[in-house]
Design an enzyme around this catalytic site. Structure first.
Site, short mmCIF file in Angstrom:
data_model
loop_
_atom_site.label_atom_id
_atom_site.label_comp_id
_atom_site.label_asym_id
_atom_site.label_seq_id
_atom_site.Cartn_x
_atom_site.Cartn_y
_atom_site.Cartn_z
N HIS A 283 41.51 44.93 42.50
CA HIS A 283 42.88 44.72 42.97
C HIS A 283 43.27 43.26 43.01
O HIS A 283 44.44 42.90 42.89
CB HIS A 283 43.06 45.35 44.36
CG HIS A 283 42.39 44.60 45.46
ND1 HIS A 283 41.05 44.75 45.75
CD2 HIS A 283 42.87 43.69 46.34
CE1 HIS A 283 40.74 43.96 46.76
NE2 HIS A 283 41.81 43.31 47.14
N HIS A 343 36.36 39.22 40.16
CA HIS A 343 37.55 38.40 40.36
C HIS A 343 37.35 36.95 39.92
O HIS A 343 38.15 36.40 39.15
CB HIS A 343 37.98 38.45 41.82
CG HIS A 343 39.11 37.51 42.14
ND1 HIS A 343 40.34 37.60 41.54
CD2 HIS A 343 39.18 36.43 42.97
CE1 HIS A 343 41.13 36.66 42.00
NE2 HIS A 343 40.45 35.92 42.85
N ARG A 469 48.61 28.17 43.54
CA ARG A 469 48.31 28.75 44.85
C ARG A 469 48.86 30.17 44.94
O ARG A 469 50.04 30.40 44.68
CB ARG A 469 48.93 27.89 45.95
CG ARG A 469 48.50 28.32 47.36
CD ARG A 469 48.96 27.33 48.40
NE ARG A 469 50.41 27.36 48.57
CZ ARG A 469 51.13 26.33 49.00
NH1 ARG A 469 50.54 25.17 49.26
NH2 ARG A 469 52.44 26.44 49.15
#
Length: 581
Positions: A283, A343, A469
């Site tokens: 996710h 990730h 960011r």
């Protein structure tokens, strides 16, 4: 008489009423015609009008809803005399044909099954994401949603469980209640019991009832524990694949425990499914920051020429979860297997890969796997592991049980022509003082900088830096050197700031919503392919082997602190300035 034998040239079909034997046949057989009314569409083939089943969205995309189909009188008006039709008119369909649509049995063109439907992930993330897609029109109105678990529930029980978790986004308020009722009415429950072979047979039978005889596609979201994954997936492969359309399965991370277990898992999945059917979901890769990496690189000339070892000094990837966001990395997986393997390494691969020949998922995956195979295996000496101290009353106790490390700092190197010698410093941890997800790209010093004396004592303060960011506030920042207004010559490091919440008013979809939408579309570039999974495990194997052999002890750090002190020394060892907290 077959339907395809009733082809009329477009010019004739637009002018002549269907009073031939063909139209009589259509009318006479309508009550038993085996296709959903939602799945009729018309299209042109060799200048002929074809009435066919399937593809419900195709008509709506080009011509609107079925209500927009117009009879010959409405479409043609006075043009019946000339035998012509107006530009932009919908193709002619007889009124008699349209009147019969309401009598055709309804069937689902897409079925989505959530296996493990009563679990926390399904209730909190998967079903809400499916509803958001349904509200937005990214799921067909005739979709069938199925929940599968071992609990003895009814359809209404599942609907009640799901309803308590569904909400409409700020931009999804119109007709929210009606949409929610429609979504829940398309939701069904299957009690799989403790024998998945029988359970999947029952799920397949129920799906076929909802699908009718439509050519329907199926998606299975496997929200199950790792130990149950192979059994569930294999029985889906044997008992519940779509008989006519495509079948896709979504597999949750982590993808194995190490190289060997991952290889066995991959082998089992590929024994029942083709690679293109398997979607390994993380996710965190559904975040807008990740999707924007390739856009930023390949659509902006200002960055691409600088994206190499000549101009980039180092790259830092930071994933820091504060006390409030801290999750439990249980079952011995730890943060390396759970976050670093997928990730972190996928982020680095997208950030550093060569330009793909197209945006096709396989082309992007081909470039990612090249980067992963070029990445040096992680030396245990270049990794700092940490565990936060748990607090029990007034006494601090370390978590030294089956739970893996809660912090990892590491230095990676990519041994290829573009990135040779550039350190990629990663720090990922939980239970820290600040919640933060960022990528820092620090550029090299300006050679022979004539303003060196005006920057100050620390030349690193004057280094250009690109900051991407994701959290707490999504932004793109570029640090540049700028003259401070006034007399004299003093430089200041300033930031050019694109703050998303100020620039864009659109509410950002949840990452699960994004990734499930990609699965429906068949876009697999954010999902790991089998060779990517294997290459990632190969990078991490030296450190994981040391952990499994208990040859390395994690450094303890305070819960809510800044992490292990050793991470600061690791940065200094590789000559990398610590990114600002």
């Amino acid at each position: 008489m077959s339907l395809t034998s009733c082809l009329l040239p477009f010019s004739q079909s637009a002018t002549a009423p269907l009073t031939s034997t063909c139209s009589c046949h259509l009318s006479a057989s309508f009550s038993t015609f085996p296709v959903s009314s939602r799945n009729y569409y018309s299209y042109l083939r060799n200048e002929s009008l074809v009435l066919n089943g399937g593809g419900s969205n195709l008509w709506r995309r080009f011509y609107g809803s079925a209500a927009d189909l117009r009879s010959e009188e409405t479409i043609l008006e006075t043009d019946l005399v000339t035998g012509s039709h107006k530009a932009g008119d919908s193709p002619y369909v007889s009124k008699q044909f349209l009147d019969g649509l309401s009598d055709v049995p309804r069937g689902a063109s897409l079925c989505i099954a959530v296996v493990g439907a009563t679990g926390e992930l399904a209730r909190g993330k998967i079903f809400p994401a499916l509803f958001a897609l349904y509200y937005s029109g990214y799921l067909p109105e005739d979709v069938g949603i199925f929940g599968y678990s071992r609990k003895n529930l009814t359809d209404e029980d599942l609907r009640s469980i799901i309803a308590s978790t569904l909400t409409c986004r700020v931009d999804h308020q119109e007709n929210c209640g009606d949409k929610m009722d429609a979504f829940l009415s398309r939701t069904y429950y299957i009690n799989g019991g403790y024998d998945n072979r029988d359970g999947m047979s029952r799920l397949d039978k129920r799906m076929k009832q909802i699908e009718g005889v439509s050519k329907a596609n199926r998606i299975f979201y496997l929200s199950v524990p790792q130990e149950a994954l192979v059994d569930v997936a294999c029985n889906i492969g044997d008992k519940a694949q779509a008989p006519q359309g495509w079948t896709r399965i979504i597999v949750e991370k982590p993808f194995g425990f190490n190289s060997y277990s991952s290889h066995q898992l991959t082998k089992s999945l590929l024994s029942k499914f083709e690679e293109r059917q398997i979607y390994r979901i993380d996710h965190m890769l559904g975040r807008n920051l990740i999707e924007n990496l390739t856009v930023l690189r390949f659509s902006n000339l200002v960055f691409e020429p600088l994206w190499n070892r000549t101009y980039i000094r180092n790259v830092q990837v930071i994933v820091s979860e504060s006390v409030a966001q801290t999750a439990k990395y249980s079952d011995g997986y730890g943060i390396i297997r759970d976050i670093f393997h997928s990730h972190i390494l996928q982020t680095i691969a997208l950030l550093t890969m060569e330009p793909p020949i197209s945006l096709d998922g396989e082309d992007i995956r081909n470039e990612k796997v090249k980067v992963l195979r070029s990445t040096r295996r992680l030396d245990p000496a270049d990794a700092i592991l940490g565990q936060y101290k748990s607090r029990s009353g007034d006494k601090n106790e370390a978590i030294l049980n089956s739970v893996g490390p809660t912090y990892c700092a590491a230095a990676l190197y990519i041994d290829n022509a573009r990135w040779d010698g550039v350190p990629f410093l990663v720090r990922v941890g939980t239970g820290l003082i600040k919640h933060r997800v960022e990528i820092h790209v620090q550029f090299r010093h300006v050679p022979g900088n004539i303003y060196r004396d005006n920057i100050g004592v620390n030349i690193d303060l004057g280094t250009n830096e690109l900051i991407l960011r994701d959290e707490p506030d999504e932004a793109i920042l570029v640090k540049i050197n700028n003259k401070v207004p006034g007399l004299g010559l003093q430089l200041d490091a300033s930031e050019l700031n694109l703050l998303y919440k100020d620039r864009y008013s659109t509410e950002v979809p949840d990452s699960y919503e994004h990734l499930i939408h990609d699965v429906i579309d068949g876009d697999n570039h954010l999902f790991m392919r089998s060779d990517e999974v294997a290459a990632a495990w190969n990078i991490l194997s030296p450190v994981l082997d040391e952990i499994d052999k208990h040859h390395t002890a994690p450094e303890l750090y305070e819960f809510g602190g800044r992490g292990p002190v050793g991470a600061y020394y690791l940065w200094a060892k590789h000559g990398v300035p610590w990114a600002d907290e």
